[in-house]
Scaffold this active site. Sequence first.
Site, PDB file in Angstrom:
ATOM      1  N   ARG A 166      63.863  41.041  97.631  1.00  0.00           N
ATOM      2  CA  ARG A 166      65.191  40.685  98.108  1.00  0.00           C
ATOM      3  C   ARG A 166      65.700  39.567  97.219  1.00  0.00           C
ATOM      4  O   ARG A 166      64.925  38.754  96.704  1.00  0.00           O
ATOM      5  CB  ARG A 166      65.140  40.217  99.558  1.00  0.00           C
ATOM      6  CG  ARG A 166      64.582  41.242 100.540  1.00  0.00           C
ATOM      7  CD  ARG A 166      64.481  40.642 101.939  1.00  0.00           C
ATOM      8  NE  ARG A 166      63.995  41.618 102.916  1.00  0.00           N
ATOM      9  CZ  ARG A 166      62.708  41.786 103.233  1.00  0.00           C
ATOM     10  NH1 ARG A 166      61.772  41.029 102.647  1.00  0.00           N
ATOM     11  NH2 ARG A 166      62.343  42.700 104.120  1.00  0.00           N
ATOM     12  N   LYS A 189      60.751  38.198 105.296  1.00  0.00           N
ATOM     13  CA  LYS A 189      61.267  38.052 106.653  1.00  0.00           C
ATOM     14  C   LYS A 189      60.119  37.900 107.644  1.00  0.00           C
ATOM     15  O   LYS A 189      59.060  38.506 107.487  1.00  0.00           O
ATOM     16  CB  LYS A 189      62.115  39.271 107.030  1.00  0.00           C
ATOM     17  CG  LYS A 189      63.436  39.354 106.273  1.00  0.00           C
ATOM     18  CD  LYS A 189      64.255  40.522 106.774  1.00  0.00           C
ATOM     19  CE  LYS A 189      65.618  40.580 106.088  1.00  0.00           C
ATOM     20  NZ  LYS A 189      66.440  41.715 106.569  1.00  0.00           N
ATOM     21  N   HIS A 257      71.191  44.206  95.974  1.00  0.00           N
ATOM     22  CA  HIS A 257      70.269  44.840  96.920  1.00  0.00           C
ATOM     23  C   HIS A 257      70.013  46.294  96.550  1.00  0.00           C
ATOM     24  O   HIS A 257      68.948  46.846  96.874  1.00  0.00           O
ATOM     25  CB  HIS A 257      70.811  44.753  98.344  1.00  0.00           C
ATOM     26  CG  HIS A 257      69.762  44.905  99.399  1.00  0.00           C
ATOM     27  ND1 HIS A 257      68.740  43.991  99.575  1.00  0.00           N
ATOM     28  CD2 HIS A 257      69.545  45.882 100.318  1.00  0.00           C
ATOM     29  CE1 HIS A 257      67.958  44.387 100.566  1.00  0.00           C
ATOM     30  NE2 HIS A 257      68.417  45.540 101.028  1.00  0.00           N
ATOM     31  N   ARG A 260      66.862  46.668  94.631  1.00  0.00           N
ATOM     32  CA  ARG A 260      65.662  46.765  95.473  1.00  0.00           C
ATOM     33  C   ARG A 260      65.504  48.183  95.999  1.00  0.00           C
ATOM     34  O   ARG A 260      64.395  48.726  96.017  1.00  0.00           O
ATOM     35  CB  ARG A 260      65.782  45.761  96.628  1.00  0.00           C
ATOM     36  CG  ARG A 260      64.701  45.854  97.705  1.00  0.00           C
ATOM     37  CD  ARG A 260      64.876  44.696  98.673  1.00  0.00           C
ATOM     38  NE  ARG A 260      64.348  44.943 100.000  1.00  0.00           N
ATOM     39  CZ  ARG A 260      63.110  44.688 100.382  1.00  0.00           C
ATOM     40  NH1 ARG A 260      62.235  44.191  99.517  1.00  0.00           N
ATOM     41  NH2 ARG A 260      62.711  44.916 101.618  1.00  0.00           N
ATOM     42  N   HIS A 283      58.309  45.606 104.629  1.00  0.00           N
ATOM     43  CA  HIS A 283      58.877  46.133 105.865  1.00  0.00           C
ATOM     44  C   HIS A 283      57.862  46.000 106.997  1.00  0.00           C
ATOM     45  O   HIS A 283      56.687  46.329 106.829  1.00  0.00           O
ATOM     46  CB  HIS A 283      59.255  47.611 105.713  1.00  0.00           C
ATOM     47  CG  HIS A 283      60.453  47.831 104.864  1.00  0.00           C
ATOM     48  ND1 HIS A 283      60.750  49.050 104.272  1.00  0.00           N
ATOM     49  CD2 HIS A 283      61.473  46.996 104.507  1.00  0.00           C
ATOM     50  CE1 HIS A 283      61.872  48.950 103.594  1.00  0.00           C
ATOM     51  NE2 HIS A 283      62.332  47.711 103.715  1.00  0.00           N
ATOM     52  N   TYR A 292      63.832  56.079 102.757  1.00  0.00           N
ATOM     53  CA  TYR A 292      63.884  56.401 101.335  1.00  0.00           C
ATOM     54  C   TYR A 292      63.478  57.844 101.051  1.00  0.00           C
ATOM     55  O   TYR A 292      63.822  58.380 100.001  1.00  0.00           O
ATOM     56  CB  TYR A 292      62.982  55.439 100.544  1.00  0.00           C
ATOM     57  CG  TYR A 292      63.523  54.039 100.540  1.00  0.00           C
ATOM     58  CD1 TYR A 292      64.665  53.713  99.810  1.00  0.00           C
ATOM     59  CD2 TYR A 292      62.920  53.030 101.287  1.00  0.00           C
ATOM     60  CE1 TYR A 292      65.178  52.434  99.820  1.00  0.00           C
ATOM     61  CE2 TYR A 292      63.430  51.746 101.307  1.00  0.00           C
ATOM     62  CZ  TYR A 292      64.565  51.454 100.571  1.00  0.00           C
ATOM     63  OH  TYR A 292      65.083  50.189 100.593  1.00  0.00           O
TER      64      TYR A 292
END
Length: 311
Positions: A166, A189, A257, A260, A283, A292
């Site tokens: 990110r 995150k 983004h 990524r 994730h 994806y």
Amino acid sequence: MTQPGPLALSPAMSDALARWLETEAATRDRSSHTITAYRADLLAFLSFLGGYSGEAATPKSLAGLKQADMRAFAASERARGLGARSLARRQSAIRSFLRWISDREGYDLSPALSARSPKFARSLPRPLTPVQAQDALDVVSTNHETPWVAARDVAVMTLLWGCGLRISEALQLNGRDWPFRDSLTITGKGKRQRQVPVLPVTCNAVAQYLSLCPWPLEADAALFRGVRGGRLDGGIVSQALRRARAALGLPPTATPHALRHSFATHLLAAGGDLRTIQELLGHASLSTTQVYTGVDDAQLMSVYRAAHPRS
């Protein structure tokens, strides 16, 4: 009959909301943007309840929330033009707050929490093709009058495309993180850490930037500097890619983004497995990574249709 307007929050409710937001920021590592969005979501909900019931919402009044109240709020938001995706996100924040306050106050809010969120079709990520990504980096490398700034922007974008970072993760790197080894330890995150392999081309791009950068490399200072020496702002990188996008005629979805996203889809197309890609992207859920596969399928069908057009 005209519905009464939303009422101001009671002091007790304002205090509860502030405490919940502080808890989210401290224990769940929510970004400032997420906290701002959560505050707006809850203010919309609590203000609606005030107008709906005719009295300002309080923590005590939430104990009587029913599924019908949640449905009335959803109907009101849809009538205002809020889309299904935005409403689902708003309701997710509301449920988090209600779970928190039910634990804190000992309420049974299961009737309200049982209200379903609207279904919506998850949009697919819009990655760049390998050629588009490389062309964008080539344009960025010559698109600034100051060579070290151009080299810096290329280095950041190479990290996004080559490592799947990110932009916030790339810009949080400090001088002590250099030189890169075979992999980088990234804190993403939720303060989840992951190991990300670093390709030689990425190291070369960063080394080129550092060789030109007028600011000294300091362990506790930002690796990527702004023109005044402070930590680089992500908006500057977005501007550089926006200029390249205009020069190349790329779509508006060609953002930092998207690089990524490109990392993930290019890896998947090369035979990477979803579980590994999930770990590399950081994730929390595999379902987030599975989107994806839809991109890969869509690209395959695009190639198929081009090769076998209908008469």
